[in-house]
Design a protein around this motif. Structure first.
Motif, PDB file in Angstrom:
ATOM      1  N   ARG A  51      33.961  83.629  42.053  1.00 22.48           N
ATOM      2  CA  ARG A  51      32.504  83.741  42.156  1.00 22.48           C
ATOM      3  C   ARG A  51      32.098  84.999  42.926  1.00 22.48           C
ATOM      4  O   ARG A  51      31.271  85.781  42.469  1.00 22.48           O
ATOM      5  N   LEU A  52      32.664  85.182  44.112  1.00 25.13           N
ATOM      6  CA  LEU A  52      32.282  86.295  44.973  1.00 25.13           C
ATOM      7  C   LEU A  52      32.996  87.592  44.612  1.00 25.13           C
ATOM      8  O   LEU A  52      32.531  88.673  44.972  1.00 25.13           O
ATOM      9  N   ASP A  53      34.099  87.483  43.918  1.00 27.64           N
ATOM     10  CA  ASP A  53      34.828  88.666  43.447  1.00 27.64           C
ATOM     11  C   ASP A  53      35.597  88.262  42.209  1.00 27.64           C
ATOM     12  O   ASP A  53      36.598  87.539  42.292  1.00 27.64           O
ATOM     13  N   SER A  54      35.125  88.718  41.069  1.00 24.74           N
ATOM     14  CA  SER A  54      35.673  88.245  39.797  1.00 24.74           C
ATOM     15  C   SER A  54      36.990  88.903  39.416  1.00 24.74           C
ATOM     16  O   SER A  54      37.525  88.636  38.337  1.00 24.74           O
ATOM     17  N   ARG A  55      37.548  89.702  40.293  1.00 25.27           N
ATOM     18  CA  ARG A  55      38.902  90.205  40.062  1.00 25.27           C
ATOM     19  C   ARG A  55      39.936  89.136  40.382  1.00 25.27           C
ATOM     20  O   ARG A  55      41.075  89.211  39.930  1.00 25.27           O
ATOM     21  N   TYR A  56      39.547  88.137  41.195  1.00 26.41           N
ATOM     22  CA  TYR A  56      40.480  87.095  41.633  1.00 26.41           C
ATOM     23  C   TYR A  56      40.599  86.015  40.568  1.00 26.41           C
ATOM     24  O   TYR A  56      39.601  85.625  39.950  1.00 26.41           O
ATOM     25  N   LEU A  57      41.812  85.508  40.394  1.00 24.59           N
ATOM     26  CA  LEU A  57      42.091  84.505  39.366  1.00 24.59           C
ATOM     27  C   LEU A  57      42.465  83.169  40.001  1.00 24.59           C
ATOM     28  O   LEU A  57      43.104  83.110  41.052  1.00 24.59           O
ATOM     29  N   GLY A  58      42.048  82.090  39.328  1.00 29.81           N
ATOM     30  CA  GLY A  58      42.388  80.756  39.775  1.00 29.81           C
ATOM     31  C   GLY A  58      43.017  79.945  38.655  1.00 29.81           C
ATOM     32  O   GLY A  58      42.977  80.338  37.485  1.00 29.81           O
ATOM     33  N   ILE A  59      43.597  78.809  39.031  1.00 27.51           N
ATOM     34  CA  ILE A  59      44.222  77.894  38.062  1.00 27.51           C
ATOM     35  C   ILE A  59      43.641  76.508  38.291  1.00 27.51           C
ATOM     36  O   ILE A  59      43.723  75.971  39.401  1.00 27.51           O
ATOM     37  N   ASP A  60      43.041  75.926  37.250  1.00 23.04           N
ATOM     38  CA  ASP A  60      42.438  74.600  37.349  1.00 23.04           C
ATOM     39  C   ASP A  60      43.384  73.520  36.867  1.00 23.04           C
ATOM     40  O   ASP A  60      44.367  73.783  36.166  1.00 23.04           O
ATOM     41  N   ARG A  61      43.048  72.285  37.221  1.00 15.81           N
ATOM     42  CA  ARG A  61      43.825  71.141  36.738  1.00 15.81           C
ATOM     43  C   ARG A  61      43.764  71.053  35.216  1.00 15.81           C
ATOM     44  O   ARG A  61      44.755  70.763  34.549  1.00 15.81           O
ATOM     45  N   GLU A  62      42.585  71.311  34.667  1.00 19.02           N
ATOM     46  CA  GLU A  62      42.396  71.265  33.221  1.00 19.02           C
ATOM     47  C   GLU A  62      41.692  72.529  32.759  1.00 19.02           C
ATOM     48  O   GLU A  62      40.815  73.052  33.455  1.00 19.02           O
ATOM     49  N   ASP A  63      42.039  73.011  31.583  1.00 22.41           N
ATOM     50  CA  ASP A  63      41.337  74.161  31.026  1.00 22.41           C
ATOM     51  C   ASP A  63      39.952  73.774  30.524  1.00 22.41           C
ATOM     52  O   ASP A  63      39.055  74.620  30.439  1.00 22.41           O
ATOM     53  N   ALA A  64      39.757  72.516  30.185  1.00 29.91           N
ATOM     54  CA  ALA A  64      38.442  72.040  29.760  1.00 29.91           C
ATOM     55  C   ALA A  64      37.506  71.973  30.962  1.00 29.91           C
ATOM     56  O   ALA A  64      37.941  72.006  32.114  1.00 29.91           O
ATOM     57  N   GLY A  65      36.209  71.894  30.696  1.00 27.51           N
ATOM     58  CA  GLY A  65      35.244  71.740  31.776  1.00 27.51           C
ATOM     59  C   GLY A  65      34.202  72.826  31.796  1.00 27.51           C
ATOM     60  O   GLY A  65      34.290  73.823  31.068  1.00 27.51           O
ATOM     61  N   GLU A  66      33.202  72.626  32.664  1.00 24.26           N
ATOM     62  CA  GLU A  66      32.041  73.519  32.724  1.00 24.26           C
ATOM     63  C   GLU A  66      32.075  74.482  33.898  1.00 24.26           C
ATOM     64  O   GLU A  66      31.301  75.427  33.934  1.00 24.26           O
ATOM     65  N   ARG A  67      32.985  74.247  34.852  1.00 27.14           N
ATOM     66  CA  ARG A  67      33.021  75.092  36.050  1.00 27.14           C
ATOM     67  C   ARG A  67      34.415  75.055  36.663  1.00 27.14           C
ATOM     68  O   ARG A  67      35.158  74.091  36.459  1.00 27.14           O
ATOM     69  N   PRO A  68      34.792  76.082  37.428  1.00 25.78           N
ATOM     70  CA  PRO A  68      36.108  76.101  38.080  1.00 25.78           C
ATOM     71  C   PRO A  68      36.241  75.015  39.137  1.00 25.78           C
ATOM     72  O   PRO A  68      35.255  74.538  39.700  1.00 25.78           O
ATOM     73  N   ASP A  69      37.472  74.626  39.419  1.00 21.73           N
ATOM     74  CA  ASP A  69      37.749  73.622  40.446  1.00 21.73           C
ATOM     75  C   ASP A  69      37.508  74.159  41.860  1.00 21.73           C
ATOM     76  O   ASP A  69      37.177  73.407  42.777  1.00 21.73           O
ATOM     77  N   TYR A  70      37.717  75.458  42.053  1.00 20.63           N
ATOM     78  CA  TYR A  70      37.617  76.047  43.395  1.00 20.63           C
ATOM     79  C   TYR A  70      37.326  77.531  43.262  1.00 20.63           C
ATOM     80  O   TYR A  70      37.357  78.098  42.162  1.00 20.63           O
ATOM     81  N   SER A  71      37.038  78.157  44.390  1.00 17.24           N
ATOM     82  CA  SER A  71      36.764  79.599  44.419  1.00 17.24           C
ATOM     83  C   SER A  71      38.019  80.339  44.878  1.00 17.24           C
ATOM     84  O   SER A  71      38.332  80.352  46.070  1.00 17.24           O
ATOM     85  N   PRO A  72      38.747  80.965  43.964  1.00 18.74           N
ATOM     86  CA  PRO A  72      40.013  81.591  44.357  1.00 18.74           C
ATOM     87  C   PRO A  72      39.841  82.736  45.345  1.00 18.74           C
ATOM     88  O   PRO A  72      40.713  82.956  46.201  1.00 18.74           O
ATOM     89  N   GLU A  73      38.721  83.447  45.243  1.00 22.35           N
ATOM     90  CA  GLU A  73      38.527  84.583  46.148  1.00 22.35           C
ATOM     91  C   GLU A  73      38.266  84.110  47.574  1.00 22.35           C
ATOM     92  O   GLU A  73      38.807  84.669  48.533  1.00 22.35           O
ATOM     93  N   LEU A  74      37.465  83.063  47.746  1.00 20.82           N
ATOM     94  CA  LEU A  74      37.167  82.580  49.091  1.00 20.82           C
ATOM     95  C   LEU A  74      38.401  81.973  49.747  1.00 20.82           C
ATOM     96  O   LEU A  74      38.658  82.170  50.943  1.00 20.82           O
ATOM     97  N   THR A  75      39.182  81.250  48.969  1.00 23.90           N
ATOM     98  CA  THR A  75      40.441  80.710  49.479  1.00 23.90           C
ATOM     99  C   THR A  75      41.355  81.834  49.951  1.00 23.90           C
ATOM    100  O   THR A  75      41.968  81.766  51.024  1.00 23.90           O
ATOM    101  N   SER A  76      41.427  82.900  49.165  1.00 21.30           N
ATOM    102  CA  SER A  76      42.252  84.048  49.532  1.00 21.30           C
ATOM    103  C   SER A  76      41.751  84.701  50.816  1.00 21.30           C
ATOM    104  O   SER A  76      42.538  85.066  51.697  1.00 21.30           O
TER     105      SER A  76
END
Length: 528
Positions: A368-393
């Motif tokens: 969300r805050l930096d779209s260069r960062y990538l995340g991995i969700d539990r499921e590929d289906a869905g309307e939104r990511p499970d978490y914010s990979p950039e903030l976690t990083s």
């Protein structure tokens, strides 16, 4: 080198703040102590910094000062670093909170009347000043790679790009962020937690700080990031009208909407340039767009957004069917999404869906805050990511170094938790806390011919998008009479553009240029 290290062990008790104080010996470095190049410490200053034995009240008025040096742009810059707390008083003169700060002052400057002071806030609301302190403008940097990702060990190094060569800096943690705390549980939270409550108490706090440090004659600058841009935009007018403190510059890093209305068709359409920049980064655009450089490609998208997309969205469900299909095709071309999903969303794709959809076929989400960062969700289906990979990083990168830095470099030792994000809710949104900070900043600039504005944005920021920041500037000054004192800079990273090494250099240089440009020549009058 002699070192006096003062130990402050501060803990929370029910309804109050408590502490214990002691001494560490001098001489050789103890196991686990500061590195060999850690600065020398000086004792606390002020009578309230050393409470009497048995006193269980947090010393809300205390300082610890150390000395060090850093090489910036090839020049050795000696400085002192003061960490401590300064009270917030209520209308009866009673301390109701202690605000923690870190103040860097270049020590080989004899005349501070011409030495700029930069006053730095981060955002949230509810986050401490750690981000710009330890990764952008300060004399020390956390250990990350050239693109901003965490590295171990969590060490601290010199910042050769710090603006400390041209300005002194104070980093401020508002109440309930960092080490700042309310005096007790009975203090009304409404004193601090709301748009204008936040601005009012911090302006009074700054009045005292500037007086104590004898910085009234100095050119003064406010810099804020994210919600900090709301804060400093409001502070510009509050300091001027209620404290008679006139500024030379305001710097907005990844600005919010500042209370400027851009809802509906405008807000939805203005996201498209950000979508396009992100798709370009992930190589998801058509070949003819992808082969262009980012800043050569974006003007085409921006022109479409203003001239075609906003008018089309304004027609809503009455947009002609063939025109709707034409617009959807162009939005698909510029966003990296399919025409099908764009039509399914009636041309207005939410950011949360975009972060999930763009790389769905690769099983990845984007930040969300930096779209260069990538995340991995539990499921590929869905309307939104499970978490914010950039903030976690970023929390991974910052939390350990800031705690280490305060303890082992600046000798501020405490058992109190450093709030990266603190409890500041409920954040009041009542009538008296209406956000009009964009208009506040315009008024301050109109009243003060010395006051200049610099806006810094990352192209890959999806929370405070770069095109929305430009739109803010256009709407903030509809007359166009202030635009000669407004400037915007873009960077090839996200919300915290300075985490990328190339942008760290460029953004600090832009700050230097802005400070030099907006500091008036001797005896130059402030008049139109």
């Amino acid at each position: 080198m002699k070192r006096i290290a003062i130990l402050l062990l501060i803990g929370l008790t029910t309804g109050s703040l408590s502490f214990a104080q002691g001494q560490r010996g001098q001489g050789q470095r103890a196991a686990g102590g500061p590195p060999a190049d850690a600065p020398a410490a000086r004792p606390n200053s002020g009578p309230s910094a050393k409470p009497a034995p048995g006193d269980l009240t947090l010393p809300m008025d205390s300082t610890i000062t150390t000395s060090s040096a850093v090489t910036i742009k090839g020049q050795r810059v000696p400085y002192t670093a003061t960490v401590g707390t300064q009270p917030v008083w209520d209308e009866n003169g009673k301390p109701i909170a202690g605000v923690f700060y870190t103040y860097y002052e270049r020590s080989d400057v004899k005349d501070r009347t011409t030495r700029p002071l930069v006053i730095s806030f981060n955002g949230g609301p509810g986050t401490a000043s750690v981000w710009m302190h330890l990764a952008y403008t300060g004399p020390k940097l956390l250990n990350i790679d050239n693109e901003g990702y965490p590295l171990q060990p969590y060490t601290i190094k010199d910042n050769p790009n710090s603006i400390l060569d041209v300005a002194d800096i104070v980093y401020i943690d508002p109440v309930n962020t960092g080490y700042s705390r309310m005096a007790n549980k009975d203090v009304p939270r409404s004193k601090f937690f709301g748009v204008n409550a936040d601005i009012k108490y911090l302006a009074e706090w700054l009045n005292v700080f500037v007086s104590r440090k004898n910085r009234w004659p100095s050119p003064k600058y406010l810099i804020g990031e994210s919600y900090g841009t709301t804060r400093v935009s409001g502070l510009a007018l509050e300091l001027q009208n209620a404290n008679w403190m006139y500024l030379n510059g305001v710097i907005l890093v990844s600005p919010t909407d500042l209370g400027i209305n851009r809802e509906g068709p405008v807000g939805a359409a203005n996201l498209l340039p950000y979508y396009s920049a992100t798709a370009w980064f992930h190589k998801a655009l058509p070949t003819d767009l992808q082969q262009k450089d980012l800043t050569a490609m974006l003007p085409e998208v921006e022109q479409f957004t203003i001239n075609e997309f906003i008018p089309a969205l304004a027609k809503g469900g009455f947009l002609e069917a063939d025109k709707k299909k034409q617009i959807a095709a162009k939005v698909a071309r510029y966003s990296g999404l399919s025409e099908k999903v764009i039509l399914e969303h009636n041309l207005m794709v939410p950011t949360s869906f975009f972060w999930k959809e763009l790389l769905r076929d690769k099983g990845q989400t984007i930040g969300r805050l930096d779209s260069r960062y990538l995340g991995i969700d539990r499921e590929d289906a869905g309307e939104r990511p499970d978490y914010s990979p950039e903030l976690t990083s970023w929390l991974h990168s910052f939390a350990a170094p800031i705690n280490y830095y305060f303890r082992e470099f600046l000798n501020y030792k405490t058992d109190l938790k450093y709030y990266m994000f603190g409890p500041v809710h409920p954040w009041a949104r009542t009538a008296e806390n209406t956000d009009r900070t964009g208009e506040n900043l315009r008024q301050a600039m109109a009243q003060n011919p010395y006051l200049h504005l610099l806006v810094q944005s990352g192209y890959y920021d999806g929370a405070c998008d770069y095109f929305g920041a430009q739109y803010n500037m256009w709407q903030m000054d509809p007359s166009g009479k202030l635009k000669s004192r407004m400037d915007w800079k873009g960077y090839r990273s996200g919300h915290m553009m300075y985490l990328r090494q190339e942008d760290l250099v460029k953004s600090n240089d832009d700050l230097r240029d802005f400070i030099k440009k907006s500091t008036p020549k001797p005896n130059q009058p402030a008049k139109y």
